[in-house]
Write a protein that holds these residues in place. Structure first.
Motif, PDB file in Angstrom:
ATOM      1  N   GLU A 139     -18.523  26.520   0.379  1.00 36.97           N
ATOM      2  CA  GLU A 139     -17.095  26.518   0.071  1.00 36.97           C
ATOM      3  C   GLU A 139     -16.420  25.207   0.490  1.00 36.97           C
ATOM      4  O   GLU A 139     -15.243  25.183   0.813  1.00 36.97           O
ATOM      5  CB  GLU A 139     -16.417  27.719   0.731  1.00 36.97           C
ATOM      6  CG  GLU A 139     -16.895  29.056   0.186  1.00 36.97           C
ATOM      7  CD  GLU A 139     -16.145  30.251   0.768  1.00 36.97           C
ATOM      8  OE1 GLU A 139     -15.003  30.058   1.255  1.00 36.97           O
ATOM      9  OE2 GLU A 139     -16.702  31.358   0.757  1.00 36.97           O
ATOM     10  N   GLN A 190     -15.436  22.767  -1.275  1.00 39.57           N
ATOM     11  CA  GLN A 190     -14.314  22.389  -2.139  1.00 39.57           C
ATOM     12  C   GLN A 190     -13.036  23.102  -1.709  1.00 39.57           C
ATOM     13  O   GLN A 190     -11.953  22.499  -1.673  1.00 39.57           O
ATOM     14  CB  GLN A 190     -14.629  22.718  -3.597  1.00 39.57           C
ATOM     15  CG  GLN A 190     -13.572  22.204  -4.579  1.00 39.57           C
ATOM     16  CD  GLN A 190     -13.467  20.699  -4.590  1.00 39.57           C
ATOM     17  OE1 GLN A 190     -14.450  20.007  -4.858  1.00 39.57           O
ATOM     18  NE2 GLN A 190     -12.288  20.172  -4.277  1.00 39.57           N
ATOM     19  N   LYS A 191     -13.158  24.374  -1.353  1.00 41.28           N
ATOM     20  CA  LYS A 191     -12.007  25.112  -0.841  1.00 41.28           C
ATOM     21  C   LYS A 191     -11.502  24.456   0.427  1.00 41.28           C
ATOM     22  O   LYS A 191     -10.288  24.332   0.647  1.00 41.28           O
ATOM     23  CB  LYS A 191     -12.394  26.565  -0.566  1.00 41.28           C
ATOM     24  CG  LYS A 191     -11.259  27.403   0.017  1.00 41.28           C
ATOM     25  CD  LYS A 191     -11.700  28.839   0.275  1.00 41.28           C
ATOM     26  CE  LYS A 191     -10.569  29.646   0.923  1.00 41.28           C
ATOM     27  NZ  LYS A 191     -10.998  31.050   1.197  1.00 41.28           N
ATOM     28  N   HIS A 206      -9.372  27.562   9.805  1.00 40.74           N
ATOM     29  CA  HIS A 206     -10.301  28.007   8.767  1.00 40.74           C
ATOM     30  C   HIS A 206     -11.723  27.575   9.105  1.00 40.74           C
ATOM     31  O   HIS A 206     -11.961  26.406   9.440  1.00 40.74           O
ATOM     32  CB  HIS A 206      -9.923  27.429   7.395  1.00 40.74           C
ATOM     33  CG  HIS A 206      -8.596  27.895   6.883  1.00 40.74           C
ATOM     34  ND1 HIS A 206      -7.400  27.363   7.321  1.00 40.74           N
ATOM     35  CD2 HIS A 206      -8.281  28.857   5.972  1.00 40.74           C
ATOM     36  CE1 HIS A 206      -6.405  27.969   6.702  1.00 40.74           C
ATOM     37  NE2 HIS A 206      -6.901  28.871   5.879  1.00 40.74           N
ATOM     38  N   LEU A 241     -15.387  27.905   7.138  1.00 41.65           N
ATOM     39  CA  LEU A 241     -15.946  28.259   5.835  1.00 41.65           C
ATOM     40  C   LEU A 241     -17.429  27.921   5.780  1.00 41.65           C
ATOM     41  O   LEU A 241     -17.890  26.988   6.450  1.00 41.65           O
ATOM     42  CB  LEU A 241     -15.227  27.477   4.728  1.00 41.65           C
ATOM     43  CG  LEU A 241     -13.695  27.587   4.665  1.00 41.65           C
ATOM     44  CD1 LEU A 241     -13.149  26.598   3.649  1.00 41.65           C
ATOM     45  CD2 LEU A 241     -13.286  29.005   4.314  1.00 41.65           C
ATOM     46  N   ASP A 273      -9.558  21.335  -0.438  1.00 42.43           N
ATOM     47  CA  ASP A 273      -8.277  21.716  -1.023  1.00 42.43           C
ATOM     48  C   ASP A 273      -7.294  22.202   0.046  1.00 42.43           C
ATOM     49  O   ASP A 273      -6.099  21.919  -0.027  1.00 42.43           O
ATOM     50  CB  ASP A 273      -8.478  22.800  -2.082  1.00 42.43           C
ATOM     51  CG  ASP A 273      -9.255  22.300  -3.300  1.00 42.43           C
ATOM     52  OD1 ASP A 273      -9.328  21.068  -3.485  1.00 42.43           O
ATOM     53  OD2 ASP A 273      -9.780  23.146  -4.042  1.00 42.43           O
ATOM     54  N   LEU A 274      -7.794  22.931   1.031  1.00 44.86           N
ATOM     55  CA  LEU A 274      -6.934  23.399   2.123  1.00 44.86           C
ATOM     56  C   LEU A 274      -6.375  22.226   2.909  1.00 44.86           C
ATOM     57  O   LEU A 274      -5.187  22.203   3.255  1.00 44.86           O
ATOM     58  CB  LEU A 274      -7.726  24.322   3.055  1.00 44.86           C
ATOM     59  CG  LEU A 274      -7.917  25.768   2.592  1.00 44.86           C
ATOM     60  CD1 LEU A 274      -8.995  26.453   3.424  1.00 44.86           C
ATOM     61  CD2 LEU A 274      -6.600  26.534   2.688  1.00 44.86           C
TER      62      LEU A 274
END
Length: 360
Positions: A339, A341-342, A333, A335, A345-346
């Motif tokens: 992003e 926070q995403k 990933h 980002l 979380d990932l």
């Protein structure tokens, strides 16, 4: 002349589970420092532990041991030099426009460890992304401290791949601690970023066999691509029994622990042969209890720790540049900074990602 803006976007740590994107001033480098435009920054498991307020990172009064509040996180990164003075250019051998990375620790160069050349164990050290004196890379720009260790990075490496040099150097240091021989059977616990780096590093030493352990099939497949001769799914198979079956009942010669999961410790002690070597790299969120008589009376094991990636950064960069690692599959990933926070979380979910990077 590179045009440098006055403001930038940055992630700010305000406390456990309170990270916010903000507009802040672009930092100004001091004497002997460099201003670097961040090209990519990886999110590490230790970033996640800090985010959630793990005891090792945060004190009871929110005055943490490692991560201070109002600091910019991010300690695995690569960037491009946009400003530096003659002293910095001469010390590091870099110029404006060069792609560079800095080791995550900023030593004092004065304590007992630094004076003995053991800079990675420096007592009063700084760490990028954990202390206000050395803000990290979850921002558009950052400053490399005058006391930092800086390495040039090949420009042909994609930024997110290049930022993987930090976890890879750590993994390679753990491999070096094991002092592998050609006849060794090596077991690596965990096929996350550190474990995959351990597998690749161990394979480069040409031992008799490298065995990977994990419970996620996708990670085990990546382990094979990184050099594992055998990948064992510990959710389906008894790893201790399998390793002993492969070694005429003796057990593995070397065990590299890269999960930080308490169950991985007795697993390693039990699957090692007598006089085997256990190397611990994982960081644990709680105390681990084991039967210490396995280490002494039963097997007389060598139990070693590994911390950071001293002296391994050039080799890690060379390994990345060689194309031996399937980096397109490891960096799952990428980002934008907004992003973040995403991204956290990932990393926290574990199953969806291997390495998550932010591209400011």
């Amino acid at each position: 002349m590179v045009e440098i803006p006055q403001k930038m976007q940055a992630v700010i740590c305000h406390g456990p589970e309170n990270y916010q994107l903000a507009e802040v001033d672009v930092p100004t480098p001091g004497p002997g420092e460099a201003l670097v435009k961040v090209d990519a920054v990886g999110i590490c498991a230790s970033d996640l532990k800090c985010y959630h307020g793990a005891a090792k990172f945060w004190g009871d009064d929110n005055r943490p041991a490692w991560a201070e509040t109002e600091v910019i996180p991010g300690h695995e990164f690569v960037g491009t030099v946009v400003q530096l003075d003659d002293a910095a250019a001469e010390r590091w051998g870099v110029a404006v426009g060069d792609r560079v990375t800095s080791e995550q620790i900023v030593p004092c160069w004065k304590c007992r460890y630094c004076l003995r050349g053991e800079y990675w164990m420096c007592g009063p050290h700084d760490l990028y992304g954990f202390k206000r004196r050395t803000p990290g890379a979850m921002a558009e720009y950052m400053v490399y401290s005058a006391d930092a260790l800086v390495h040039q990075v090949p420009k042909e490496l994609p930024p997110a791949h290049a930022a993987f040099v930090e976890p890879l150097s750590c993994a390679m240091h753990a491999v070096e601690r094991a002092k592998l021989t050609f006849d060794d059977v090596v077991v690596v616990a965990g096929c996350g970023p550190i474990g995959l780096g351990m597998i690749a590093g161990a394979k480069s030493k040409n031992p008799r066999m490298v065995i990977a352990l994990d419970s996620i099939p996708r990670k085990l497949e990546l382990a094979r691509k990184c050099g594992a001769d055998l990948a064992i799914n510990i959710a389906e198979e008894d790893a201790v029994a399998k390793v002993k079956e492969l070694t005429d009942g003796y057990g593995a010669d070397v065990y590299l622990e890269g999960t930080g999961h308490p169950a991985a410790v007795p697993q390693g002690l039990n699957l090692l042969r007598k006089l085997g070597t256990y190397v611990e790299y994982g960081v644990f969120g709680s105390d681990v209890t084991v039967d210490w008589s396995i280490i002494s009376d039963d097997k007389e094991l060598d139990v070693l720790g590994a911390h950071l990636g001293p002296h391994c950064w050039p080799a890690a960069l060379q390994l990345l540049a060689s194309g031996a690692l399937p980096m397109d599959e490891i960096v799952t990933h990428q980002l934008p900074l907004a992003e973040f926070q995403k991204g956290l979380d990932l990393v926290g979910s574990g199953a969806e990602s291997i390495k998550v990077s932010l591209i400011p």
